[in-house]
Design a protein around this motif. Structure first.
Motif, mmCIF file in Angstrom:
data_model
loop_
_atom_site.group_PDB
_atom_site.id
_atom_site.type_symbol
_atom_site.label_atom_id
_atom_site.label_comp_id
_atom_site.label_asym_id
_atom_site.label_seq_id
_atom_site.Cartn_x
_atom_site.Cartn_y
_atom_site.Cartn_z
ATOM 1 N N LEU A 59 -82.396 29.628 19.331
ATOM 2 C CA LEU A 59 -83.403 29.243 18.351
ATOM 3 C C LEU A 59 -83.085 29.742 16.943
ATOM 4 N N ARG A 60 -82.132 30.626 16.823
ATOM 5 C CA ARG A 60 -81.851 31.221 15.526
ATOM 6 C C ARG A 60 -81.148 30.224 14.608
ATOM 7 N N LEU A 61 -81.203 30.517 13.321
ATOM 8 C CA LEU A 61 -80.490 29.709 12.338
ATOM 9 C C LEU A 61 -79.013 29.641 12.679
ATOM 10 N N LEU A 62 -78.477 30.756 13.161
ATOM 11 C CA LEU A 62 -77.078 30.829 13.569
ATOM 12 C C LEU A 62 -77.026 31.357 14.996
ATOM 13 N N SER A 63 -76.368 30.634 15.861
ATOM 14 C CA SER A 63 -76.199 31.083 17.246
ATOM 15 C C SER A 63 -74.720 31.026 17.602
ATOM 16 N N VAL A 64 -74.332 31.862 18.560
ATOM 17 C CA VAL A 64 -72.925 32.023 18.911
ATOM 18 C C VAL A 64 -72.768 31.933 20.417
ATOM 19 N N ASP A 65 -71.721 31.237 20.843
ATOM 20 C CA ASP A 65 -71.352 31.173 22.254
ATOM 21 C C ASP A 65 -69.898 31.629 22.344
ATOM 22 N N LEU A 66 -69.678 32.788 22.953
ATOM 23 C CA LEU A 66 -68.346 33.399 23.018
ATOM 24 C C LEU A 66 -67.858 33.394 24.465
ATOM 25 N N PHE A 78 -51.869 36.695 29.933
ATOM 26 C CA PHE A 78 -52.505 35.472 29.472
ATOM 27 C C PHE A 78 -53.842 35.856 28.850
ATOM 28 N N VAL A 79 -54.109 35.347 27.642
ATOM 29 C CA VAL A 79 -55.350 35.614 26.935
ATOM 30 C C VAL A 79 -55.879 34.301 26.384
ATOM 31 N N ASN A 80 -57.168 34.098 26.546
ATOM 32 C CA ASN A 80 -57.806 32.886 26.042
ATOM 33 C C ASN A 80 -59.160 33.281 25.472
ATOM 34 N N ALA A 81 -59.448 32.878 24.237
ATOM 35 C CA ALA A 81 -60.719 33.214 23.597
ATOM 36 C C ALA A 81 -61.232 32.001 22.835
ATOM 37 N N GLN A 82 -62.512 31.721 23.005
ATOM 38 C CA GLN A 82 -63.139 30.582 22.336
ATOM 39 C C GLN A 82 -64.516 30.993 21.848
ATOM 40 N N THR A 83 -64.846 30.616 20.631
ATOM 41 C CA THR A 83 -66.153 30.912 20.056
ATOM 42 C C THR A 83 -66.725 29.648 19.441
ATOM 43 N N THR A 84 -67.961 29.344 19.761
ATOM 44 C CA THR A 84 -68.667 28.241 19.123
ATOM 45 C C THR A 84 -69.785 28.823 18.274
ATOM 46 N N VAL A 85 -69.719 28.555 16.996
ATOM 47 C CA VAL A 85 -70.731 29.011 16.052
ATOM 48 C C VAL A 85 -71.543 27.789 15.635
ATOM 49 N N LEU A 132 -79.894 18.812 10.220
ATOM 50 C CA LEU A 132 -78.464 19.073 10.078
ATOM 51 C C LEU A 132 -78.030 20.144 11.070
ATOM 52 N N GLU A 133 -76.976 19.847 11.808
ATOM 53 C CA GLU A 133 -76.406 20.829 12.739
ATOM 54 C C GLU A 133 -74.893 20.810 12.592
ATOM 55 N N ILE A 134 -74.306 21.999 12.508
ATOM 56 C CA ILE A 134 -72.863 22.143 12.341
ATOM 57 C C ILE A 134 -72.351 23.086 13.424
ATOM 58 N N ASP A 135 -71.349 22.621 14.166
ATOM 59 C CA ASP A 135 -70.698 23.429 15.198
ATOM 60 C C ASP A 135 -69.238 23.616 14.821
ATOM 61 N N LEU A 136 -68.777 24.858 14.830
ATOM 62 C CA LEU A 136 -67.372 25.160 14.615
ATOM 63 C C LEU A 136 -66.869 25.946 15.812
ATOM 64 N N THR A 137 -65.798 25.429 16.440
ATOM 65 C CA THR A 137 -65.268 26.048 17.654
ATOM 66 C C THR A 137 -63.791 26.372 17.471
ATOM 67 N N PRO A 138 -63.459 27.596 17.081
ATOM 68 C CA PRO A 138 -62.050 28.012 17.089
ATOM 69 C C PRO A 138 -61.645 28.469 18.492
ATOM 70 N N LEU A 139 -60.394 28.210 18.844
ATOM 71 C CA LEU A 139 -59.877 28.589 20.166
ATOM 72 C C LEU A 139 -58.471 29.122 19.999
ATOM 73 N N LEU A 140 -58.180 30.238 20.639
ATOM 74 C CA LEU A 140 -56.855 30.835 20.640
ATOM 75 C C LEU A 140 -56.441 31.109 22.080
ATOM 76 N N ALA A 179 -53.559 27.188 19.168
ATOM 77 C CA ALA A 179 -54.677 27.447 18.265
ATOM 78 C C ALA A 179 -55.315 26.111 17.917
ATOM 79 N N SER A 180 -56.606 26.062 17.983
ATOM 80 C CA SER A 180 -57.298 24.835 17.593
ATOM 81 C C SER A 180 -58.620 25.204 16.949
ATOM 82 N N ALA A 181 -59.096 24.296 16.143
ATOM 83 C CA ALA A 181 -60.408 24.454 15.519
ATOM 84 C C ALA A 181 -61.081 23.090 15.556
ATOM 85 N N THR A 182 -62.252 23.042 16.164
ATOM 86 C CA THR A 182 -62.987 21.790 16.303
ATOM 87 C C THR A 182 -64.286 21.889 15.524
#
Length: 871
Positions: free
Chosen positions: A667-674, A686-693, A701-709, A744-747
């Motif tokens: 519900l927050r203005l900014l939420s994170v899924d790690l 092997f290491v894999n990390a993904q965050t969706t902000v 208006l909704e903006i999702d940014l998902t970097p992945l390494l 590395a990717s950024a969506t």
């Protein structure tokens, strides 16, 4: 039956202590505790629908005099977070109907918490206040259609169904119906109009009683209130629906619906040194979608020359750890409606096969290496000439589903390196795809189903031809492409009040004609080969505190159903077991807690150990609506018989690792899924990390940014391939190298909604991968041999072209305007790249964003206009 992205639907699961709540304070005061037995005594599970002569004035306000003629009910009960408790706010609903539609009026009092309404495109869930209306008009207790609207007027529809693997919910079904909402002095209200033509029911029953359920979601409290009460522990929510009674003399109207469209396209092909064609081209096309309601319970959907250019591109992903095909979800509207009818435990129908782009054909080569020709243009997605789908109910016991599609011959052209005219070849011939699905209900507890699929390729014979594999044949009877046929029988039986499930499926498949195809485990499958598979599951899916499941899958050596289904491999025995402890009752610091143990063991039919994976995890949902998941993994040493591709099996080392997932308050203005995963190997990592902000600066208006390494190093992997063979003549050994790979990717996804029917969506992904090999070693090239890591012999042989690099920037921008009900204008820009980077001799792979410029791009601008008409 909470359909929201709730914790109970999370994958893995587990018991955690309330100490995890130290992450923050609750967004709202804790609701009172209760048990499922504390719901109002004598709660009614039926509501009467009232027939009316004149429909209400639909403006979202349930104040039209006709609504007063219907008996309202306020008998809602809290389903979550405190199952069985009184709702924090009262809800009243009423149901009307006439000759053409069902009308639902819901008055939502909301004085204790703020009303939250986010404006999004259609069919996009959001953290808003919602009402959901589900109806089992077939009266089978296993299938339901649902319709929802939030405060901002955004509508969602879809289907729910009980399957052998559990209950599933899909938002992919789309129909033309309407909803209105209004803010009131005491909260908000909604009116829904559901045309009878979109519901499936038996028209020969003079007075009908349908399964029925209504839910209300209060976002600020993450609270679901439901009528009638259905505990979240229920394995089959549809079977617990209440009743919508006294529906008299129903007749579905509008037997025919048409949606013609026209499309214009401008395309630019980037210059590619391996392909002759480039520059701009323009095209236009037209097509037709139609729906024919043969009876109120049977519908035919058809399409002529359908186009899916407005559909978002698939997200690119890395595949370091395995040689399995990646499963991509279906996004094309033609295949989505009624898709749940064709779901079986073994996925024999994977609609992405229809109209897919074929694999890039092999060019002719010279004796000294290299190729003697180049493409004029690589093959694209096949054109679907037409498709038809028949789905419905035959009497009270049988459900029918059929699907047929015809795709065009898919040609490509090559130019000889020495000059001369272009040669046309077939990447895929004219192809017909057919599926038949029948399911019979066995009382209220079981069902029996059959499914058959056929892929028929109409290939020209009697002439010299070069197959996509590069093989040239002069045999007039020879064929490059095969036909494939698969049949299956499945069943399920629920017992113990629906909490327990026994289900299974057996399958037989046959291929005819075409070239022999060698699988990665070395098995050759050619014309006349056939095989069988079986899948069996016993599970306790409902109730608390214990859940458990046991599943076996066996797949024959020469079975393949990948012509129209999805099968990652054959030659397999797999046994999976899971045990879960859960508590859905809120505690002092947590709302629910889960603990789960999963064990998966794989063997080949020869008994080769393909691995045993053990995962133990805990998941909890806190009172501040955060979700935490932590798990540990262990897989002992095993063999991979798909690494080399000849039948040789490479040893893989034991690994231990863990996963961490954290989701903050949505519900927050900014939420994170790690999400993160780490695996430690004997000589690797092997290491894999993904965050969706997610940022919601405005309600529309909704903006999702998902970097992945992702990063892996150290494991020996197979290096030698056909392209390197000339450089290593005289060395008969398998060549291996230790792999150091990174990705590395950024969506970015952004959506701005002007109105519920006018929206702008943007999707963009920057994707980079680099595979570098070092520390080379060899092993004797003996098919079927087990290759132990300790037996690899270091070598000074270093291939020049072992490294692989990928780089792509894909984009999709869609303006969607539903200018009238069911009629839509799309304006679309898309950019796509095949990500393979052509490295120079001796050039090492690396993550370089600038290398996006080394990969040819295809840019498309299109306008698509459709018009919906119904009788």
């Amino acid at each position: 039956m909470d359909r929201r992205p709730s914790f109970a639907a999370a994958l893995a699961v587990i018991l955690a202590t309330g100490r995890l709540a130290a992450a923050g304070e609750s967004s709202e005061p804790a609701p009172p505790t209760a048990t499922p037995d504390s719901r109002p005594a004598g709660e009614s599970r039926a509501i009467t629908a009232v027939r009316i002569a004149k429909p209400p004035t639909l403006d979202g306000r349930v104040d039209d005099p006709v609504w007063a003629t219907a008996p309202g009910t306020s008998g809602f009960t809290q389903q979550s977070p405190v199952g069985g408790a009184e709702p924090s706010e009262p809800t009243t609903m009423r149901v009307l109907y006439d000759d053409v539609a069902i009308y639902l009026g819901i008055d939502c009092t909301q004085t204790r918490t703020p009303v939250i309404g986010r404006l999004t495109r259609r069919d996009q869930d959001s953290e808003s206040d919602w009402v959901w209306f589900s109806v089992d008009s077939r009266r089978d207790g296993r299938t339901a259609a649902f319709f929802a609207v939030n405060v901002a007027g955004v509508v969602v529809d879809g289907t729910s169904r009980d399957t052998p693997t559990g209950s599933i919910t899909s938002m992919e079904w789309d129909e033309n119906w309407e909803a209105w909402t209004a803010r009131t002095a005491t909260g908000w209200s909604a009116e829904l109009r559901i045309p009878l033509r979109i519901l499936r029911f038996a028209s020969d029953v003079p007075v009908q009683s349908w399964g029925f359920s209504v839910e209300r979601f209060i976002a600020a409290r993450q609270e679901t209130d439901i009528w009638p009460f259905i505990p979240r522990e229920a394995a089959t929510p549809i079977a617990h629906f209440g009743r919508l009674d006294d529906l008299k003399n129903l007749r579905a109207g509008a037997p025919l619906e048409l949606r013609p469209f026209v499309l214009g396209r401008e395309r630019r092909l980037g210059a590619d040194p391996t392909v002759a064609a480039s520059g701009f081209d323009t095209g236009a096309s037209a097509g037709l979608d139609l729906k024919l309601h043969l009876t109120p319970s049977i519908t035919f959907d058809g399409a002529v020359n359908p186009d899916f250019a407005q559909v978002e591109a698939d997200e690119l992903t890395f595949n370091f750890l395995s040689h399995y095909e990646i499963f991509y979800p279906e996004k094309r509207p033609l295949f989505l409606e009624g898709a749940e009818q064709f779901i079986t435990p073994l996925p024999l129908f994977y609609s992405r096969r229809i109209g897919a782009s074929p694999a890039t054909p092999t060019l002719q080569g010279s004796a000294s290496g290299g190729t003697t020709e180049r493409f004029v243009r690589v093959p694209e997605s096949a054109t679907i000439y037409g498709a038809g789908k028949l789905v419905g109910r035959l009497g009270d016991s049988w459900t029918l589903g059929t699907f047929s599609a015809l795709t065009s011959r898919n040609d490509y052209q090559v130019l000889p390196a020495g000059g001369g005219p272009a040669q046309r070849r077939a990447a895929e011939p004219l192809t017909a795809f057919n599926v038949l699905r029948l399911r019979r209900d066995l009382g209220g507890s079981g069902q029996l189903g059959i499914i058959g699929t056929a892929t028929s390729r109409f290939e020209q014979t009697g002439q010299l031809k070069t197959c996509p594999s590069g093989v040239t044949t002069t045999d007039p009877a020879a064929r490059c492409f095969r036909d494939a046929y698969v049949g299956g029988l499945d069943a399920l039986w629920r017992f113990g009040g629906g909490d327990y499930l026994a289900s299974g499926q057996v399958v037989e498949g046959l291929v005819e004609h075409g070239q022999t195809e060698v699988q990665l485990d070395g098995t050759a499958i050619g014309s006349g080969d056939h095989g069988a598979a079986g899948w069996f599951r016993l599970a306790k899916e409902g109730g608390s505190p214990v859940l458990a499941d046991l599943t076996y899958m066996g797949i024959g050596r020469r079975l393949t159903f990948n012509d129209l289904g999805f099968m990652q491999r054959q030659n397999l025995h797999e046994l999976k077991g899971g045990f879960e402890l859960r508590s859905l009752d809120p505690g002092a610091l947590t709302l629910e807690r889960h603990a789960r143990l999963d064990v998966t063991s794989d063997r080949s039919l020869d008994g080769l150990d393909l691995g045993t994976l053990v995962e133990l995890g805990v998941t909890t949902r806190l009172r501040n609506f955060w979700i935490l998941h932590l798990s540990a993994e262990l897989e002992r040493g095993r063999f991979d018989d798909r690494e080399v591709g000849t039948g040789a099996a490479l040893e893989r080392a034991l690994f231990v690792g863990g996963k961490l997932e954290v989701s903050t308050d949505p519900l927050r203005l900014l939420s994170v899924d790690l999400k993160g995963e780490t695996r430690f190997l004997d000589s690797g990592l092997f290491v894999n990390a993904q965050t969706t902000v997610t940022v919601r600066p405005l309600s529309q208006l909704e903006i999702d940014l998902t970097p992945l390494l992702a990063y892996t190093r150290g494991e020996p992997r197979y290096v030698l391939n056909a392209a390197m063979q000339p450089a290593l003549d005289g060395d008969p050994d398998h060549l291996f190298g230790r792999l150091r790979a990174s990705s590395a990717s950024a969506t970015l996804r952004a959506s701005y909604t002007f109105t519920p029917r006018l929206s702008l969506q943007t999707y963009a992904q920057l994707f980079l991968t680099a595979d570098h090999y070092y520390g080379f070693s060899t092993s004797p090239a003996e098919n079927g041999r087990r290759i132990h890591i300790a037996d690899l012999v270091p070598t000074t042989t270093v291939p020049l072209d072992a490294d692989v690099e990928q780089a792509a920037l894909n984009m999709n921008v869609v303006l969607r305007w539903e200018y009238r009900l069911g009629s839509t204008l799309f304006v679309v820009y898309s950019r796509s790249q095949a990500p393979a980077v052509g490295l120079l001799p001796g050039e090492a792979a690396a993550l370089r964003a600038a290398d996006v410029g080394r990969v040819p791009a295809v840019d498309i601008l299109l306008v698509k206009l459709s018009f919906w008409w119904a009788t």
